[in-house]
Design a protein around this motif. Sequence first.
Motif, PDB file in Angstrom:
ATOM      1  N   SER A 155     -22.190  14.467  10.946  1.00  0.00           N
ATOM      2  CA  SER A 155     -21.613  14.825  12.250  1.00  0.00           C
ATOM      3  C   SER A 155     -22.244  13.993  13.360  1.00  0.00           C
ATOM      4  O   SER A 155     -21.546  13.454  14.235  1.00  0.00           O
ATOM      5  N   ARG A 156     -23.559  13.884  13.332  1.00  0.00           N
ATOM      6  CA  ARG A 156     -24.243  13.094  14.355  1.00  0.00           C
ATOM      7  C   ARG A 156     -23.884  11.620  14.236  1.00  0.00           C
ATOM      8  O   ARG A 156     -23.661  10.942  15.239  1.00  0.00           O
ATOM      9  N   LEU A 157     -23.817  11.128  13.012  1.00  0.00           N
ATOM     10  CA  LEU A 157     -23.457   9.731  12.787  1.00  0.00           C
ATOM     11  C   LEU A 157     -22.034   9.454  13.283  1.00  0.00           C
ATOM     12  O   LEU A 157     -21.769   8.422  13.915  1.00  0.00           O
ATOM     13  N   ALA A 158     -21.114  10.370  12.988  1.00  0.00           N
ATOM     14  CA  ALA A 158     -19.730  10.190  13.420  1.00  0.00           C
ATOM     15  C   ALA A 158     -19.633  10.152  14.942  1.00  0.00           C
ATOM     16  O   ALA A 158     -18.875   9.348  15.508  1.00  0.00           O
ATOM     17  N   LEU A 159     -20.400  11.002  15.607  1.00  0.00           N
ATOM     18  CA  LEU A 159     -20.374  11.016  17.075  1.00  0.00           C
ATOM     19  C   LEU A 159     -20.913   9.697  17.629  1.00  0.00           C
ATOM     20  O   LEU A 159     -20.318   9.108  18.548  1.00  0.00           O
ATOM     21  N   LEU A 160     -22.018   9.216  17.074  1.00  0.00           N
ATOM     22  CA  LEU A 160     -22.594   7.964  17.557  1.00  0.00           C
ATOM     23  C   LEU A 160     -21.637   6.790  17.339  1.00  0.00           C
ATOM     24  O   LEU A 160     -21.384   5.994  18.253  1.00  0.00           O
ATOM     25  N   LEU A 161     -21.103   6.691  16.129  1.00  0.00           N
ATOM     26  CA  LEU A 161     -20.188   5.584  15.835  1.00  0.00           C
ATOM     27  C   LEU A 161     -18.902   5.694  16.656  1.00  0.00           C
ATOM     28  O   LEU A 161     -18.340   4.682  17.090  1.00  0.00           O
ATOM     29  N   GLY A 162     -18.427   6.924  16.866  1.00  0.00           N
ATOM     30  CA  GLY A 162     -17.249   7.118  17.702  1.00  0.00           C
ATOM     31  C   GLY A 162     -17.498   6.650  19.129  1.00  0.00           C
ATOM     32  O   GLY A 162     -16.625   6.045  19.762  1.00  0.00           O
ATOM     33  N   CYS A 163     -18.706   6.902  19.636  1.00  0.00           N
ATOM     34  CA  CYS A 163     -19.038   6.453  20.985  1.00  0.00           C
ATOM     35  C   CYS A 163     -19.070   4.925  21.056  1.00  0.00           C
ATOM     36  O   CYS A 163     -18.585   4.335  22.028  1.00  0.00           O
TER      37      CYS A 163
END
Length: 337
Positions: A155-163
């Motif tokens: 979840s954290r990785l997805a948020l960072l990459l999405g940003c």
Amino acid sequence: MGTGIVANAVVTLPRSSRLLRTAATVVWLGAALLLVLLAVGYLRQRTLRSHAGDPVTAQFFGAPPMALLTVGSGALLLGRPLIGTETALGVAWVLWSLGTALGLVTACTVPYLMVTRHRFTPDAAFGGWLMPVVPPMVSAATGALLVPHAPAGQSRLALLLGCYAMLGLGMVAALLVLAMIYGRLVHHEAPTGAVVPTVWIGVGALGQSVTALGALAAVAPSALPAPYARGTEVFALLGGVVVWGFTMLWAALATGLTVRTTRAGLPFAPTWWAFIFPVGACVTATSALAARTGSEMFDWLAVAFYGLLVIAWVVVTGHSLRHAARHLLPDPAGNMS
């Protein structure tokens, strides 16, 4: 969003004080109240469809998402002592999610309308064309504040990459639009009147990208393996300084056009608010580079830019209040102005 960044920028300053932070909190509360009042007022007008059909007005659909994102990030940066950490975090998540969704819709829909429905003359490009594509960059910068609060792992990785993906979306699109605006400036008559302040939006787009690079690099170690996290720090420093340099060039161009127009007479218009957020983005971008490099030059430039931001905000706010009073309050004869 202009009032919101006046508050949020204080937190990023390399040199600040408790009094300044308290004042920023008051300004943030005012921005939150304005957001609610203006959103309700606009929705009650039911003019969304007509504004979407107007090739100029449609560009400013990017403003509401950025307002949501700015006020939401202020909840985390300034609101926690007032409303508590859990409430501030909840407000930040809700406003970031809503602002990001609206910003992505705007960034896709407005260019589509420009291609398929709107028609433009060769000299039509202006700074407002940046408004629809900048919100994803603001989402990237403000989303970085939420990365440490996302569940560890995917979840954290997805948020960072999405940003990072939203940063790329907004930055590349902004560079394309800046090229069109520069072509319009070079090949046609210089802009005049109320259009001139919109040239400053280019400063905001570039400054926001530097801010996002710094903010994402700061939280990347919590989601990425060490070599890649280190790479984000290098990218934030070298890429940030390079883009900051281009930002200063565009700021010099915008300043020259503004001074030139002011001498001939620059009438007040709502586009004057285009001065505020871009200068605020300069503050946050310069502060990010100051924190990453330890450069005293960036320290003092950030403080100087913030001084200019406050002056510009006071001037534009004063003109806006007088304009509103002149048009909304009844005259002595009982008629609306």
